[in-house]
Design a protein around this motif. Structure first.
Motif, PDB file in Angstrom:
ATOM      1  N   ASP A 136       1.161   4.317  -2.604  1.00  0.00           N
ATOM      2  CA  ASP A 136       0.964   5.693  -2.385  1.00  0.00           C
ATOM      3  C   ASP A 136       2.187   6.080  -2.924  1.00  0.00           C
ATOM      4  O   ASP A 136       1.993   7.247  -3.299  1.00  0.00           O
ATOM      5  N   HIS A 137       3.385   6.492  -2.977  1.00  0.00           N
ATOM      6  CA  HIS A 137       4.925   6.331  -3.207  1.00  0.00           C
ATOM      7  C   HIS A 137       4.439   6.565  -4.793  1.00  0.00           C
ATOM      8  O   HIS A 137       4.819   7.791  -5.584  1.00  0.00           O
TER       9      HIS A 137
ATOM     10  N   GLY B 165      -8.188   6.564  -8.613  1.00  0.00           N
ATOM     11  CA  GLY B 165      -9.004   6.967  -7.639  1.00  0.00           C
ATOM     12  C   GLY B 165      -9.870   5.951  -7.823  1.00  0.00           C
ATOM     13  O   GLY B 165     -10.425   5.069  -6.895  1.00  0.00           O
TER      14      GLY B 165
ATOM     15  N   ILE C  50       1.878   7.035  -6.571  1.00  0.00           N
ATOM     16  CA  ILE C  50       1.080   8.413  -6.975  1.00  0.00           C
ATOM     17  C   ILE C  50       2.032   9.782  -6.936  1.00  0.00           C
ATOM     18  O   ILE C  50       1.713  10.394  -7.514  1.00  0.00           O
ATOM     19  N   ARG C  51       2.449   9.557  -5.910  1.00  0.00           N
ATOM     20  CA  ARG C  51       3.165  10.874  -5.499  1.00  0.00           C
ATOM     21  C   ARG C  51       4.309  11.049  -6.914  1.00  0.00           C
ATOM     22  O   ARG C  51       4.461  11.721  -6.930  1.00  0.00           O
TER      23      ARG C  51
ATOM     24  N   GLU D 117       1.005  -1.285  -0.006  1.00  0.00           N
ATOM     25  CA  GLU D 117      -0.421  -0.095  -0.214  1.00  0.00           C
ATOM     26  C   GLU D 117       0.582   1.434  -0.240  1.00  0.00           C
ATOM     27  O   GLU D 117       0.739   2.111  -1.003  1.00  0.00           O
ATOM     28  N   THR D 118       2.100   0.979   0.782  1.00  0.00           N
ATOM     29  CA  THR D 118       2.373   2.307   0.721  1.00  0.00           C
ATOM     30  C   THR D 118       3.193   2.762  -0.804  1.00  0.00           C
ATOM     31  O   THR D 118       3.643   3.845  -0.652  1.00  0.00           O
TER      32      THR D 118
END
Length: 258
Positions: free
Chosen positions: A9-10, A137, A12-13, A5-6
């Motif tokens: 998140d990275h 998303g 997408i950033r 999951e992390t």
């Protein structure tokens, strides 16, 4: 150790960082160089990859990084990020908005995560193994098309296929209900989102096909080489992607022997 999951998140950033960096050069005067294979590269390609690499080196210092412009660092590592800073440099330098940014995360050479970013369109496609695929998303899924004669077929790199496999090109021109010529990553993103049913592609590098393979597969599609084998770092760059196994079998039968 970051969770999957992390990682997402990275990713997408990072896609946002890449989009902002590319946007600063799009439709502006560019310095264009040509590589040994006559493919173009601009300062934007180099800047985007440098910024992405800097981010990955900061947040994942133990991972390998394989990028189109700056090569492979840490090739012996089990966890590797793979980058195509501007997928479709010819589109980018000509002001065409269908260039992309590709990012993949591999474990043991197997794509676990893929990003197809479309900076000029404001679209980010994300695929995470075990979690599905999204567009900005929102969940996406491939179509349920099982018949090639009713399919929307995109032929990527059609000029190269015509040059190297003219008989196959002629067969492709008789396939599908609707055919479109295209380049680069966006047709694969459209397949993942259910708008396109099949894509045949040619003369790709791992940073072209491994990120998109993750998105297509977790959206429910099938993507392999032209022999039906799974894609990996050693694949020959000939790719076929479809919405369903039935359609994939038809495409493989069509291109068998090439």
């Amino acid at each position: 150790m970051p969770t999957t999951e992390t990682h997402a998140d990275h990713a997408i950033r990072i896609a946002g960082i890449a989009a902002e960096a590319a946007g600063g050069y799009f439709r502006s005067r560019l310095r264009i160089e040509f590589k040994a294979d006559e493919s173009p590269v601009t300062q934007a390609d180099k800047v985007v990859e440098s910024e992405v690499r800097a981010y990955l080196e900061q947040h994942f210092p133990d991972h390998g990084i394989f990028g189109e412009e700056h090569g492979f660092a840490g090739a012996d590592r089990a966890e590797v990020w793979i980058i195509d800073p501007i997928d479709g440099t010819r589109s980018f330098l000509s002001g065409h908005p269908l260039f992309g940014f590709l990012l993949g995360f591999l474990q043991g050479g197997i794509p676990q995560l893929g990003v197809i970013g479309m900076p000029a369109l404001g679209e980010t496609f994300l695929g995470v193994r075990g979690q599905g695929a999204t567009l900005n998303g929102q969940p996406i899924h491939v179509s349920d098309q099982t018949r090639l004669d009713q399919a929307v077929l995109y032929v990527n790199e059609g000029d190269k296929i015509h040059r190297d496999y003219p008989a196959l090109f002629n067969r492709l021109m008789q396939a599908g209900q609707t055919r479109r010529f295209a380049y680069d990553c966006y047709p694969h993103a459209l397949l993942a989102a259910g708008h396109v049913d099949a894509v045949i592609d040619y003369d790709l590098q791992p940073y072209d096909f491994l990120p998109v393979s993750a998105v297509v597969e977790v959206a429910g599609g099938v993507i392999t080489d032209w022999n039906g084998q799974p894609l990996g770092l050693e694949s020959d760059g000939r790719v076929v992607a479809t919405a369903t196994p039935e359609l994939h079998a038809e495409m493989l039968a069509l291109i068998k022997g090439y």
